[in-house]
Design a protein around this motif. Structure first.
Motif, PDB file in Angstrom:
ATOM      1  N   ALA A 123       0.897  -1.235   0.025  1.00  0.00           N
ATOM      2  CA  ALA A 123      -0.065  -0.167  -0.161  1.00  0.00           C
ATOM      3  C   ALA A 123       0.933   1.231   0.058  1.00  0.00           C
TER       4      ALA A 123
ATOM      5  N   PHE B 259       2.070   1.724  -3.740  1.00  0.00           N
ATOM      6  CA  PHE B 259       0.705   2.334  -4.085  1.00  0.00           C
ATOM      7  C   PHE B 259       0.629   3.875  -3.993  1.00  0.00           C
ATOM      8  N   LYS B 260       0.721   4.217  -2.762  1.00  0.00           N
ATOM      9  CA  LYS B 260       0.440   5.445  -2.263  1.00  0.00           C
ATOM     10  C   LYS B 260       1.350   6.450  -3.017  1.00  0.00           C
TER      11      LYS B 260
ATOM     12  N   LEU C 188       2.525   5.988  -5.788  1.00  0.00           N
ATOM     13  CA  LEU C 188       2.087   6.247  -7.437  1.00  0.00           C
ATOM     14  C   LEU C 188       0.535   6.809  -7.291  1.00  0.00           C
ATOM     15  N   SER C 189       0.119   7.335  -6.375  1.00  0.00           N
ATOM     16  CA  SER C 189      -1.223   7.924  -6.355  1.00  0.00           C
ATOM     17  C   SER C 189      -1.335   9.398  -6.443  1.00  0.00           C
ATOM     18  N   ASP C 190      -0.206   9.754  -7.046  1.00  0.00           N
ATOM     19  CA  ASP C 190      -0.255  11.439  -7.254  1.00  0.00           C
ATOM     20  C   ASP C 190       0.159  11.361  -8.737  1.00  0.00           C
ATOM     21  N   PRO C 191      -0.788  12.481  -9.602  1.00  0.00           N
ATOM     22  CA  PRO C 191      -0.302  12.462 -10.853  1.00  0.00           C
ATOM     23  C   PRO C 191       0.834  12.898 -11.178  1.00  0.00           C
TER      24      PRO C 191
ATOM     25  N   LEU D 242       3.634  10.056 -10.833  1.00  0.00           N
ATOM     26  CA  LEU D 242       3.358   8.976 -11.717  1.00  0.00           C
ATOM     27  C   LEU D 242       4.250   9.467 -12.888  1.00  0.00           C
TER      28      LEU D 242
END
Lengths: 130, 130
Positions: B35, B38-39, B41-44, B47
């Motif tokens: 998690a 993934f956190k 990766l959770s910002d544009p 990314l």
């Protein structure tokens, strides 16, 4: 289909995706769309819920199968399932008393392909990464 | 190596991973570890930074290559790069004036394998998904 013909990332159709990010930089719109999906995966309970659904016999799970393994309340589980559904990672349907959930394979495949590492890219021909 | 022999997910060694979540449910510790990745990766913007680094010629990018495409300040870019580094997604090294970044392929491969969709699993023999 060659990678040159792939549509712009971030479209609603999750199937029409994804060139690995090691191959080309993400555009703004695609990154915004994908970040939402990764945000849905950024919580440990949601990740476990998704994996329980994905690995459940028959490929779908009743919400009644999904509360037992967690130390959180039923409304919290329902909230997390809603986040997964709104991110396009799972589908759901009410049948009688219970709601059933299943993963949307195209969404998983989209994220998986995006994250393919350089050595995997070298080993897989273009377009063969589904 | 068969999947029965795979070590517990969430260990420090990102290479020793990951059975797809469609094959078996994630444990608590593995989910907590994943998690966090993934956190990151959770910002544009993060990314896009990751994809710029990953797709950069030679597989690494100077921080001087990474500020131009964004409408955010240099300190914000540095913060996002720090988050990616702390999540174990990129490595970095200072050389003279600049810091250089590269993706850590094992981390990408770990997440990519975890998210393999059911049809991809069916098409790939156990242990052959690297």
């Amino acid at each position: 289909m060659s990678n040159l013909e792939l549509p712009v990332l971030g479209q609603d159709d999750a199937v029409a995706c994804c060139s690995p990010m090691v191959r080309e930089p993400l555009g703004e719109e695609a990154a915004a769309d994908l970040a939402k999906m990764f945000k849905a995966l950024s919580d440990p309970v949601r990740l476990r819920l998704l994996s329980l659904i994905a690995s459940h016999e028959g490929g779908e799970a009743c919400v009644c199968d999904l509360t037992g393994p967690f130390d959180v309340s039923q409304p919290t589980i329902s909230h997390h399932l809603k986040v997964l559904r709104e991110a396009g990672l799972v589908g759901s349907e009410r049948r009688g008393t219970w709601v059933y959930y299943w993963v949307l394979p195209a969404a998983l495949a989209k994220l998986s392909a995006l994250l393919q590492a350089p050595d995997a890219i070298a080993a897989v021909p273009a377009g063969g990464a589904r």
